[in-house]
Design a protein around this motif. Structure first.
Motif, PDB file in Angstrom:
ATOM      1  N   SER A 133       0.796  -1.119  -0.014  1.00  0.00           N
ATOM      2  CA  SER A 133      -0.014   0.006   0.005  1.00  0.00           C
ATOM      3  C   SER A 133       0.908   1.167   0.026  1.00  0.00           C
ATOM      4  O   SER A 133       1.761   1.290   0.760  1.00  0.00           O
ATOM      5  CB  SER A 133      -0.934   0.002   1.218  1.00  0.00           C
ATOM      6  OG  SER A 133      -1.684   1.252   1.203  1.00  0.00           O
ATOM      7  N   PHE A 134       0.667   2.322  -0.899  1.00  0.00           N
ATOM      8  CA  PHE A 134       1.119   3.526  -0.956  1.00  0.00           C
ATOM      9  C   PHE A 134       1.152   4.483   0.176  1.00  0.00           C
ATOM     10  O   PHE A 134       0.100   4.445   0.647  1.00  0.00           O
ATOM     11  CB  PHE A 134       0.885   4.024  -2.107  1.00  0.00           C
ATOM     12  CG  PHE A 134       1.400   5.599  -2.395  1.00  0.00           C
ATOM     13  CD1 PHE A 134       2.902   5.714  -2.897  1.00  0.00           C
ATOM     14  CD2 PHE A 134       0.550   6.651  -2.262  1.00  0.00           C
ATOM     15  CE1 PHE A 134       3.251   6.715  -3.140  1.00  0.00           C
ATOM     16  CE2 PHE A 134       1.133   7.951  -2.372  1.00  0.00           C
ATOM     17  CZ  PHE A 134       2.444   8.045  -2.988  1.00  0.00           C
ATOM     18  N   LYS A 135       2.053   4.973   0.729  1.00  0.00           N
ATOM     19  CA  LYS A 135       2.106   6.154   1.619  1.00  0.00           C
ATOM     20  C   LYS A 135       2.791   7.192   1.174  1.00  0.00           C
ATOM     21  O   LYS A 135       4.021   7.159   0.576  1.00  0.00           O
ATOM     22  CB  LYS A 135       3.165   5.420   2.886  1.00  0.00           C
ATOM     23  CG  LYS A 135       3.062   6.638   4.078  1.00  0.00           C
ATOM     24  CD  LYS A 135       3.653   5.858   5.292  1.00  0.00           C
ATOM     25  CE  LYS A 135       4.001   6.894   6.482  1.00  0.00           C
ATOM     26  NZ  LYS A 135       2.497   7.444   6.822  1.00  0.00           N
ATOM     27  N   GLU A 136       2.078   8.268   1.210  1.00  0.00           N
ATOM     28  CA  GLU A 136       2.644   9.585   0.708  1.00  0.00           C
ATOM     29  C   GLU A 136       3.897  10.037   1.252  1.00  0.00           C
ATOM     30  O   GLU A 136       4.033  10.258   2.433  1.00  0.00           O
ATOM     31  CB  GLU A 136       1.482  10.768   0.762  1.00  0.00           C
ATOM     32  CG  GLU A 136       1.763  11.976  -0.301  1.00  0.00           C
ATOM     33  CD  GLU A 136       0.444  12.672  -0.333  1.00  0.00           C
ATOM     34  OE1 GLU A 136       0.744  13.683  -1.276  1.00  0.00           O
ATOM     35  OE2 GLU A 136      -0.393  12.356   0.491  1.00  0.00           O
ATOM     36  N   GLU A 137       4.935  10.462   0.344  1.00  0.00           N
ATOM     37  CA  GLU A 137       6.176  11.073   1.019  1.00  0.00           C
ATOM     38  C   GLU A 137       6.019  12.525   1.275  1.00  0.00           C
ATOM     39  O   GLU A 137       5.292  13.043   0.641  1.00  0.00           O
ATOM     40  CB  GLU A 137       7.425  10.556  -0.219  1.00  0.00           C
ATOM     41  CG  GLU A 137       7.606   9.385  -0.422  1.00  0.00           C
ATOM     42  CD  GLU A 137       6.703   8.852  -1.643  1.00  0.00           C
ATOM     43  OE1 GLU A 137       7.365   7.945  -2.396  1.00  0.00           O
ATOM     44  OE2 GLU A 137       5.880   9.621  -2.187  1.00  0.00           O
ATOM     45  N   SER A 138       6.894  12.787   2.134  1.00  0.00           N
ATOM     46  CA  SER A 138       7.201  14.365   2.724  1.00  0.00           C
ATOM     47  C   SER A 138       7.799  15.208   1.418  1.00  0.00           C
ATOM     48  O   SER A 138       8.775  14.452   0.689  1.00  0.00           O
ATOM     49  CB  SER A 138       7.746  14.458   3.822  1.00  0.00           C
ATOM     50  OG  SER A 138       8.091  15.632   4.096  1.00  0.00           O
ATOM     51  N   ASN A 139       7.469  16.297   1.383  1.00  0.00           N
ATOM     52  CA  ASN A 139       8.218  17.145   0.344  1.00  0.00           C
ATOM     53  C   ASN A 139       9.046  18.169   0.889  1.00  0.00           C
ATOM     54  O   ASN A 139       9.800  19.132   0.472  1.00  0.00           O
ATOM     55  CB  ASN A 139       6.907  18.221  -0.240  1.00  0.00           C
ATOM     56  CG  ASN A 139       6.397  17.155  -1.504  1.00  0.00           C
ATOM     57  OD1 ASN A 139       6.733  16.281  -2.086  1.00  0.00           O
ATOM     58  ND2 ASN A 139       4.953  17.542  -1.620  1.00  0.00           N
ATOM     59  N   LEU A 140       9.303  18.129   2.342  1.00  0.00           N
ATOM     60  CA  LEU A 140      10.196  18.903   2.968  1.00  0.00           C
ATOM     61  C   LEU A 140      11.717  18.280   2.642  1.00  0.00           C
ATOM     62  O   LEU A 140      12.074  16.971   2.698  1.00  0.00           O
ATOM     63  CB  LEU A 140       9.863  18.695   4.482  1.00  0.00           C
ATOM     64  CG  LEU A 140       8.642  19.360   5.169  1.00  0.00           C
ATOM     65  CD1 LEU A 140       8.480  19.114   6.361  1.00  0.00           C
ATOM     66  CD2 LEU A 140       8.674  20.774   4.955  1.00  0.00           C
ATOM     67  N   LEU A 141      12.635  19.287   2.400  1.00  0.00           N
ATOM     68  CA  LEU A 141      13.820  19.057   2.238  1.00  0.00           C
ATOM     69  C   LEU A 141      14.433  18.213   3.323  1.00  0.00           C
ATOM     70  O   LEU A 141      15.173  17.344   2.975  1.00  0.00           O
ATOM     71  CB  LEU A 141      14.668  20.237   1.822  1.00  0.00           C
ATOM     72  CG  LEU A 141      14.245  21.053   0.314  1.00  0.00           C
ATOM     73  CD1 LEU A 141      14.921  22.078   0.224  1.00  0.00           C
ATOM     74  CD2 LEU A 141      14.319  20.074  -0.605  1.00  0.00           C
ATOM     75  N   SER A 142      14.384  18.571   4.455  1.00  0.00           N
ATOM     76  CA  SER A 142      14.846  17.911   5.683  1.00  0.00           C
ATOM     77  C   SER A 142      14.363  16.350   5.570  1.00  0.00           C
ATOM     78  O   SER A 142      15.212  15.530   6.365  1.00  0.00           O
ATOM     79  CB  SER A 142      14.450  18.785   6.868  1.00  0.00           C
ATOM     80  OG  SER A 142      13.007  18.644   6.979  1.00  0.00           O
ATOM     81  N   ASP A 143      13.241  16.036   5.007  1.00  0.00           N
ATOM     82  CA  ASP A 143      12.800  14.565   5.023  1.00  0.00           C
ATOM     83  C   ASP A 143      13.223  13.895   3.934  1.00  0.00           C
ATOM     84  O   ASP A 143      13.432  12.649   4.006  1.00  0.00           O
ATOM     85  CB  ASP A 143      11.147  14.963   5.237  1.00  0.00           C
ATOM     86  CG  ASP A 143      10.718  15.466   6.461  1.00  0.00           C
ATOM     87  OD1 ASP A 143      11.388  15.142   7.513  1.00  0.00           O
ATOM     88  OD2 ASP A 143       9.521  15.558   6.299  1.00  0.00           O
ATOM     89  N   LEU A 144      13.916  14.298   2.991  1.00  0.00           N
ATOM     90  CA  LEU A 144      14.589  13.580   1.958  1.00  0.00           C
ATOM     91  C   LEU A 144      15.696  13.054   2.450  1.00  0.00           C
ATOM     92  O   LEU A 144      16.637  13.483   3.108  1.00  0.00           O
ATOM     93  CB  LEU A 144      14.895  14.782   0.586  1.00  0.00           C
ATOM     94  CG  LEU A 144      13.590  15.452   0.155  1.00  0.00           C
ATOM     95  CD1 LEU A 144      13.831  16.296  -0.896  1.00  0.00           C
ATOM     96  CD2 LEU A 144      12.660  14.426  -0.449  1.00  0.00           C
ATOM     97  N   SER A 145      16.046  11.805   1.728  1.00  0.00           N
ATOM     98  CA  SER A 145      17.289  11.176   1.792  1.00  0.00           C
ATOM     99  C   SER A 145      18.417  11.961   1.243  1.00  0.00           C
ATOM    100  O   SER A 145      18.272  12.740   0.190  1.00  0.00           O
ATOM    101  CB  SER A 145      17.025   9.787   1.468  1.00  0.00           C
ATOM    102  OG  SER A 145      17.107   9.728  -0.109  1.00  0.00           O
ATOM    103  N   ASP A 146      19.631  11.546   1.432  1.00  0.00           N
ATOM    104  CA  ASP A 146      20.799  12.250   1.012  1.00  0.00           C
ATOM    105  C   ASP A 146      20.823  11.973  -0.745  1.00  0.00           C
ATOM    106  O   ASP A 146      20.900  12.870  -1.514  1.00  0.00           O
ATOM    107  CB  ASP A 146      22.148  11.678   1.289  1.00  0.00           C
ATOM    108  CG  ASP A 146      22.446  12.141   2.728  1.00  0.00           C
ATOM    109  OD1 ASP A 146      21.820  13.077   3.315  1.00  0.00           O
ATOM    110  OD2 ASP A 146      23.281  11.441   3.501  1.00  0.00           O
ATOM    111  N   SER A 147      20.476  10.954  -1.236  1.00  0.00           N
ATOM    112  CA  SER A 147      20.559  10.656  -2.598  1.00  0.00           C
ATOM    113  C   SER A 147      19.266  11.362  -3.444  1.00  0.00           C
ATOM    114  O   SER A 147      19.415  11.840  -4.508  1.00  0.00           O
ATOM    115  CB  SER A 147      20.501   9.150  -3.024  1.00  0.00           C
ATOM    116  OG  SER A 147      19.105   8.795  -2.256  1.00  0.00           O
TER     117      SER A 147
END
Length: 530
Positions: A133-147
């Motif tokens: 099941s899909f879980k919507e990702e955050s658009n905050l830069l701080s929540d993004l992975s390094d890649s």
């Protein structure tokens, strides 16, 4: 209008004392805090109401005698030691729910099924549920992975290079030059947002990156193709065109899901109307016109989203397949395939969830046809529910007060009038077990005017309401005689009762069937002085 997204719901705030609602958890927390800290100089005013919900089960006694609506009945004798009730809490009302099981019933019909059961003579192929099941990702830069952050940075650079070299505005030979102002300014916008400007731009770029698994070059190519398609389709001019309102019942926006996404309903059963079906799909020109209307509707909805992180930048889609034309409708199949491809290629990551309700057995075969044209990420957003589980499935994602009445909720169309309740008034859900009587007790500690509305999805139950005074020897007032409700009856019942003596209102739902039922209710309290 049906093609307009309603104003976003207000931010949740703690209700003032006069509103008459305070959660039990909040009351307990307040008590603990009061014990650990010195008392304030002046005591805080008591809340107007405390709502507690308790569920108990016991064997049913003899069946109650039916009483005429508005009649009075003598209460049973009260034991002497109970004549003086305990002092009431500092509240206007208290709510309790009691479940009395009449008999034990074990039935396969009570088991929740996400996809409708297929009869033996029908194909037994099931929709695959192997996709996570899909879980919507955050658009905050701080929540993004390094890649992911690196991919976003690389895409920004490639987009800037493309803007500098005017790759987005190159014209084919013989094509009329458009968007000259954008080309001169070195700025290209999608959905009214420049590709490189602020945090909103990053949200747009992240949509393309996620649609291409963060492959930067593939994402840039998708952006170029989308911009090219938007110019060819004439999106900017299309948004302001008047395409009529004949399809407003086919697709409309209504309410928000539990996470704040605007909800879009697609009602395929409307195409049972032969005239409407012909206007939409009779030939290539009509299919193109319907597609233009659908794209315009989507564009208007998207432009009202909040692209500033962590705002909501996606929609929640509900697809109602009740009475939908079957797979034999070739024109509908072609239009659906065309629309799916167009939306998947040019509107990446604008759907948080796709819920299909009232799914018929034949849709399994149709899904197998369109399945190869869907990405794995798109398929992970799909949820399917048969007719008997549609309302329950919607309530998992959308609060009942936000769900339209025709889909099991309490929300009326924005054009209709409900002077007592709105989508901002929360409702309570209770599951009524098979062969069980459920009673909602609203215990009143102050004289007031109480208004409530209630429904059981699909009815097939009996509903009654009465007021039981606290005073010794007082008569019970039968507000609503226990009446069996059929599925064809009015979906929502409402009452207003003037409480001029202390007591409790009992709302009783008797479920004699072998199926679980979903009870939904809400109420409001008004002072005599209002």
């Amino acid at each position: 209008m049906a093609d307009e997204t309603p104003n976003p719901p207000p931010q949740a705030v703690a209700p003032p004392p006069s509103d008459g609602h305070l959660s039990l958890a909040a009351a307990v927390a307040a008590d603990k805090e009061e014990e650990s800290q010195p008392p304030p100089p002046e005591p805080a005013p008591a809340p107007a109401a405390v709502v507690t919900v308790t569920v108990t089960e016991s064997e049913s006694t003899a069946k109650e005698e039916e009483e005429e609506e508005g009649s009075l009945s003598q209460p049973p004798p009260v034991k002497e030691e109970l004549l003086t009730p305990p002092p009431p809490p500092p509240a206007a009302v208290e709510v309790k729910t009691t479940s009395t099981q009449e008999q034990e019933v074990v039935s396969a019909a009570a088991v929740a099924v996400a996809v409708p059961t297929v009869e033996s003579e029908k194909p037994t192929k099931q929709i695959s549920h192997s996709v996570v099941s899909f879980k919507e990702e955050s658009n905050l830069l701080s929540d993004l992975s390094d890649s992911e952050r690196k991919a976003l940075q690389d895409l920004r650079q490639l987009v800037q290079e493309a803007l500098d070299t005017k790759q987005f505005t190159q014209k084919q030979e013989g094509q009329v030059e458009e968007n000259k102002a954008e080309e001169q300014e070195g700025e290209i916008s999608i959905w009214g947002i420049p590709l490189l400007k602020d945090d909103r731009s990053d949200v747009i770029l992240l949509k393309f990156l996620r649609a291409r698994d963060f492959k930067v070059k593939d994402s840039l190519l998708m952006i170029k193709n989308t911009i090219k398609w938007r110019k060819q389709f004439g999106i900017d001019a299309l948004v302001n065109e008047d395409l009529g309102d004949e399809w407003d019942k086919v697709v409309f926006m209504h309410g928000y899901d539990r996470e704040g996404h605007p909800v879009c309903y697609n009602v395929y059963g409307e195409f049972q109307n032969k005239e409407l079906y012909a206007k939409a799909f009779a030939d290539v020109e009509k299919r193109d016109n319907f597609l233009k209307w659908r794209v315009q509707f989507l564009e208007k909805g998207i432009r009202k989203l909040d692209f500033y992180p962590p705002g909501v930048s996606t929609l929640f889609q509900v697809n109602d397949l009740k009475n939908s034309p079957g797979p034999g409708k070739r024109e509908l199949r072609l239009a659906t395939k065309q629309a799916l491809q167009l939306l998947q290629d040019n509107y990446p990551e604008f759907v948080a969830k796709q819920v299909f309700i009232n799914v018929p057995w034949w849709y399994l075969a149709f899904y197998a046809i369109i399945n190869p044209f869907l990405t794995q990420r798109t398929k992970s957003k799909f949820v399917f529910a048969g007719p008997s589980k549609s309302a329950e499935t919607l309530f998992k994602y959308i609060s009942p007060e936000q769900v339209p009445v025709q889909y099991g909720g309490l929300s009326v169309d924005y054009c209709d009038c409900n002077p007592d309740f709105s989508v901002s008034d929360p409702a309570t859900e209770i599951t009524v077990k098979p062969a069980t009587k459920q009673t909602v007790e609203i215990i009143v500690y102050e004289k007031c005017i109480l208004t409530w509305e209630l429904r059981v999805v699909g009815w097939e139950v009996s509903y009654g309401a009465e007021f039981v005074p606290n005073a010794e020897g007082a008569y019970t007032v039968n507000i609503q005689k226990a009446t069996k409700k059929a599925p064809s009856d009015e979906p929502v019942v409402s009452h207003t009762y003037k409480v001029d003596e202390l007591g409790k209102i009992l709302l009783t739902v008797d479920n004699p069937t072998s199926k679980k039922k979903k009870l939904i209710y809400r109420f409001k309290i008004k002072s005599f002085l209002d």
